[in-house]
Enzyme design. Structure first.
Site, mmCIF file in Angstrom:
data_model
loop_
_atom_site.group_PDB
_atom_site.id
_atom_site.type_symbol
_atom_site.label_atom_id
_atom_site.label_comp_id
_atom_site.label_asym_id
_atom_site.label_seq_id
_atom_site.Cartn_x
_atom_site.Cartn_y
_atom_site.Cartn_z
ATOM 1 N N TYR A 100 0.829 -1.197 0.000
ATOM 2 C CA TYR A 100 0.000 0.000 0.000
ATOM 3 C C TYR A 100 0.867 1.252 0.000
ATOM 4 C CZ TYR A 100 -4.391 2.497 0.808
ATOM 5 O OH TYR A 100 -5.492 3.306 0.676
ATOM 6 N N ASN A 173 -15.657 3.816 2.015
ATOM 7 C CA ASN A 173 -16.424 3.689 0.774
ATOM 8 C C ASN A 173 -17.438 4.810 0.563
ATOM 9 O OD1 ASN A 173 -14.982 1.376 0.199
ATOM 10 N ND2 ASN A 173 -16.512 0.025 1.091
ATOM 11 N N VAL A 202 -17.902 0.835 -2.801
ATOM 12 C CA VAL A 202 -17.950 2.185 -3.356
ATOM 13 C C VAL A 202 -19.092 2.289 -4.356
ATOM 14 C CG1 VAL A 202 -16.735 3.871 -4.781
ATOM 15 C CG2 VAL A 202 -15.508 2.664 -2.994
ATOM 16 N N ASP A 223 -20.492 -10.135 -16.305
ATOM 17 C CA ASP A 223 -21.515 -11.139 -16.541
ATOM 18 C C ASP A 223 -21.315 -12.302 -15.571
ATOM 19 O OD1 ASP A 223 -23.659 -12.432 -17.601
ATOM 20 O OD2 ASP A 223 -22.653 -13.059 -19.452
ATOM 21 N N GLY A 292 -9.493 2.853 -8.137
ATOM 22 C CA GLY A 292 -9.046 1.489 -7.885
ATOM 23 C C GLY A 292 -8.647 0.822 -9.179
ATOM 24 N N TRP A 317 -7.975 9.401 -4.072
ATOM 25 C CA TRP A 317 -7.628 8.569 -2.916
ATOM 26 C C TRP A 317 -8.175 9.277 -1.692
ATOM 27 C CZ3 TRP A 317 -2.164 8.315 -0.380
ATOM 28 C CH2 TRP A 317 -2.122 7.240 0.534
#
Length: 381
Positions: A100, A173, A202, A223, A292, A317
């Site tokens: 991260y 989120n 989110v 799908d 993301g 971010w």
């Protein structure tokens, strides 16, 4: 923060089953915690808490251990809190893996998000009192523990009359969705937004916040055998349209735009070809915001989109946004107040999940690492 968003909730009491993806519990710790006041104890006492600790970076299911952690003394400007619920987000996993953008000093307690209840306050604490619910202001606080002593300025209060899981999952989120819908394009009722990863934490927040503002959402999902069922669920929370990835390249998207205006804003949590397809359908001068990259593929921008449509390609971010606004908490406070108002009105709910015991945290971590898994778990204290 990537998108498949498995959040898990831990509580010192029984957790309601409304939660998000996969989660684990713990409490907050001082952001500058070091080994000197982070001693790991074999036995528990009144001065310790249980915490999910990692001493090295790696596979979360291997390096995270449930241990006893000493609590520091309560300072004049500190609060003692007990964690009620704390989710597992992808950023938590990435932080443990060491990949991260920000990493805490080791050893560290996992978890960036959660809700805690104030148990005791220091003599100079002014903004909080016993019984208040609080959430972290910033990442890396270490929320996967049962108790913590924290500086008053490291947390912010939220109403204690909203659902527990909504409070526990409020800071990442919904805040990400709120800011992306507010900060990049001037959206008015009747305008449209297109997003991929629409079933993520989110994505579901985007759907609900946009619906509350009268904004159309075009929601793209992969799908799958249960596509119709998932589509119905997203429409039930306010989605205007739900389409498959493949539809972005077919005639049906043109038919959709006969009744719905082309989007001013595209929200990308996937990357790769999916992001490129979102760009193709933006209005002239529209913006695509990437928050993301679940596909782990780069975002490719067609030259024609830049030249002939003058699209804007941005990134977001939420941790950076919070840090930029840390000097003045009014924007953060106003955002939380609006989100909590939507929660109280039933217009913003957290995705559902099941619960498992704290001792099964390994299974919850494993589930959270599956980017396309539909497994949803909650670790209960």
């Amino acid at each position: 923060m990537w998108v498949s968003l498995h959040a898990v909730c831990l509580r010192s009491q029984r957790v309601c089953r409304r939660s998000v993806a996969a989660a684990v519990s713990q409490c907050f710790r001082h952001r500058d915690a070091s080994v000197s006041h982070f001693s790991l104890l074999a036995g528990l006492s009144a001065q310790t808490c249980k915490a999910l600790v990692y001493r090295t970076h790696g596979d979360p299911s291997r390096v995270v251990q449930l241990e006893g952690v000493a609590l520091p003394s309560l300072g004049a400007k500190d609060v003692l809190v007990k964690v009620l619920a704390a989710p597992i987000n992808p950023s938590d996993i990435n932080m443990i893996q060491g990949t991260y953008a920000i990493l805490p000093d080791l050893p560290a307690v996992g978890g960036n998000e959660g809700v805690a209840q104030v148990v005791e306050v220091g003599s100079q604490v002014k903004s909080l009192k016993a019984g208040d619910w609080v959430i972290p202001k910033d990442a890396s606080l270490g929320t996967w523990r049962t108790q913590a002593v924290l500086p008053e300025d490291d947390v912010i209060s939220v109403p204690n009359d909203i659902p527990l899981v909504s409070a526990a999952t409020l800071g990442v989120n919904p805040c990400t969705a709120f800011r992306m819908l507010s900060d990049f394009e001037d959206l008015n009722p009747g305008d449209s937004v297109i997003q991929n990863a629409a079933n993520s934490g989110v994505g579901q927040a985007v759907i609900q916040i946009a619906a509350a503002r009268g904004i159309n959402t075009i929601n793209v999902i992969r799908d799958r055998p249960e596509f119709t069922e998932l589509s119905d669920k997203l429409k039930a929370i306010g989605a205007s349209h739900v389409i498959k990835e493949e539809a972005l390249r077919k005639h049906e998207i043109k038919e959709l735009f006969k009744t719905c205006p082309k989007p001013k804003l595209a929200l990308n949590g996937v990357g790769g070809k999916s992001a490129t397809e979102l760009l193709r359908h933006l209005q002239i001068g529209g913006s695509m915001v990437t928050y993301g990259g679940m596909s782990k593929q780069p975002v490719t921008v067609p030259v024609s989109a830049l030249i002939f449509k003058d699209v804007k390609v941005r990134g977001f971010w939420v941790t950076q946004w919070k840090r930029v606004h840390s000097h003045d908490g009014r924007a953060f406070r106003a955002m939380l107040d609006e989100l909590c108002s939507l929660i109280k009105q039933g217009k913003l709910t957290a995705p559902a999940c099941t619960e498992v015991g704290l001792q099964q945290y390994h299974a919850a971590l494993d589930a959270a690492m599956q980017p396309f898994s539909s497994t949803k778990q909650v670790l209960v204290m």
